[in-house]
Enzyme design. Structure first.
Site, PDB file in Angstrom:
ATOM      1  N   ASP A  48       6.041 -36.976 -22.487  1.00  0.00           N
ATOM      2  CA  ASP A  48       7.038 -37.993 -21.919  1.00  0.00           C
ATOM      3  C   ASP A  48       6.476 -38.747 -20.898  1.00  0.00           C
ATOM      4  O   ASP A  48       5.201 -38.325 -20.403  1.00  0.00           O
ATOM      5  CB  ASP A  48       8.207 -37.114 -21.274  1.00  0.00           C
ATOM      6  N   ASN A  95      16.252 -26.941 -14.772  1.00  0.00           N
ATOM      7  CA  ASN A  95      17.615 -26.929 -15.299  1.00  0.00           C
ATOM      8  C   ASN A  95      17.579 -26.842 -16.919  1.00  0.00           C
ATOM      9  O   ASN A  95      18.463 -26.690 -17.590  1.00  0.00           O
ATOM     10  CB  ASN A  95      18.192 -28.467 -15.247  1.00  0.00           C
ATOM     11  N   HIS A 109      15.136 -28.192 -18.982  1.00  0.00           N
ATOM     12  CA  HIS A 109      14.594 -29.271 -19.708  1.00  0.00           C
ATOM     13  C   HIS A 109      13.474 -28.799 -20.128  1.00  0.00           C
ATOM     14  O   HIS A 109      12.450 -28.258 -19.512  1.00  0.00           O
ATOM     15  CB  HIS A 109      14.845 -30.534 -19.117  1.00  0.00           C
ATOM     16  N   GLU A 155      17.258 -33.329 -21.101  1.00  0.00           N
ATOM     17  CA  GLU A 155      18.039 -32.798 -20.249  1.00  0.00           C
ATOM     18  C   GLU A 155      19.260 -32.069 -20.916  1.00  0.00           C
ATOM     19  O   GLU A 155      19.544 -32.257 -22.165  1.00  0.00           O
ATOM     20  CB  GLU A 155      18.559 -34.044 -19.083  1.00  0.00           C
TER      21      GLU A 155
END
Ligand code: GLP
Length: 242
Positions: A67, A136, A138, A143
Site C-alpha cells: 500500500d 483495528n 486491517h 479497513e
C-alpha cells in the site's frame, strides 16, 4: 494457520527473515509482497545483515508493496516509497526497476489501482506475502468494512488508523486521509503468507484474527481460510492467543 509464538520482537524478526531468505534462495525470480509499519523493520534489518555478509542475493527478486498513502509524493519521508528505500531497498542489491509500490500522486487513482493489479498479475502473482496487522485488524490498508474488497483500490482511512499513524507525522492533520492498497483478494491470492504481530497493544486483535469469527469487520480474520499462512507473534502479542 500455523501459529508460532516466540519470546520477543528480535526472535520474531529473525524467524520471518529466515523464512524470506530461504524462499529467495529456493526460488529464482521470487515475487515478494512486502509491508510497511514498525513491525517488519527488524525483519528487513535481518535480511540486510544477511546480504551484507554475502549470504543473500536480491538481484532476481521482484517486490510489490501492499500500500501507499494517497495523496503523497514519493520523496515525502512518510511515504511508504521512502520507507522501503530507507529500510530495505537502498541496502541490498535489488534492481529498483523490480520494486513496485502504488503511485501516491497518480492523477487518476482508480486507473493506478488497475495498473497495479495488472502488474502483479503480469509478474505471475505473489509467491510470498509479508503482513503486519493494524490495531483495528486491517491488513494493508483494508479497513474494517461490510465486505472484503477484492482488488487494489482507493480507500478512505479510518479515523483510528489516522490517529495510530499520526505518531510518524508532525500531527494527525498531516496524515493523508486516503490510501491505495492491495485488496483482500490480491493478498489472498499470494501462494504463501507470513503475518507478524508484536506487542501487547495487538493482543486483543491478534486473538480476534486467529480465533474470532471470519468477518470483514476484522479484515485479517479472512486469513483463517487461506491454505498457507504462518503467523509469528511475540509473547506480548500472544497473551490471549493460547
Ligand atoms: C499501517 C500499514 C499496515 C501495517 C499496520 C501496522 O497502517 N498500512 O500495512 O501492517 O499499519 O503498523 P505497525 O507495524 O506500525 O503496528
Amino acid at each position: 494457520m500455523t501459529v508460532i509464538i516466540v519470546n520477543d520482537y528480535e526472535s520474531m524478526s529473525k524467524m520471518a527473515g529466515e523464512i524470506i531468505a530461504r524462499q529467495i534462495e529456493h526460488e529464482e525470480d521470487l515475487v515478494l509482497g512486502l509491508a510497511t509499519g514498525s513491525t517488519p523493520i527488524g525483519t528487513y534489518k535481518y535480511l540486510i545483515d544477511l546480504h551484507k555478509a554475502g549470504k543473500l542475493d536480491f538481484s532476481e527478486v521482484t517486490v510489490f508493496n501492499l500500500d501507499e498513502y494517497y495523496p503523497i509524493t514519493p520523496d515525502n519521508d512518510q511515504s511508504y516509497n521512502y520507507f522501503m528505500n530507507e529500510n530495505l531497498f537502498n541496502h541490498v542489491n535489488i534492481d529498483k526497476k523490480n520494486t513496485h509500490i502504488q503511485n501516491g500522486e497518480a492523477a487518476d487513482p482508480a486507473a493506478e489501482c488497475r495498473r497495479y493489479e495488472d502488474a502483479i498479475h503480469d509478474a505471475g502473482g505473489i509467491d510470498l506475502q509479508l503482513l503486519g496487522l493494524g490495531l483495528n485488524g486491517h491488513i494493508g490498508f483494508n479497513e474494517p468494512d461490510s465486505h472484503f474488497p477484492k482488488t487494489t483500490h482507493h480507500v478512505a482511512l479510518d479515523a483510528s488508523t489516522i490517529e495510530a499513524n499520526s505518531r510518524f507525522f508532525a500531527s494527525s492533520n498531516d496524515v493523508p486521509k486516503h490510501a491505495l492498497t492491495m485488496g483482500i483478494g490480491t493478498i489472498f491470492n499470494a501462494r504463501k503468507i507470513v503475518m507478524l504481530i508484536s506487542g501487547e497493544a495487538k493482543a486483543d486483535i491478534a486473538k480476534a484474527v486467529i480465533h474470532g469469527n471470519i468477518t470483514p469487520q476484522v479484515p485479517g480474520s479472512i486469513l483463517q481460510l487461506h491454505p498457507d499462512v504462518t503467523i509469528i507473534l511475540d509473547e506480548e502479542a500472544a497473551k490471549h492467543v493460547r
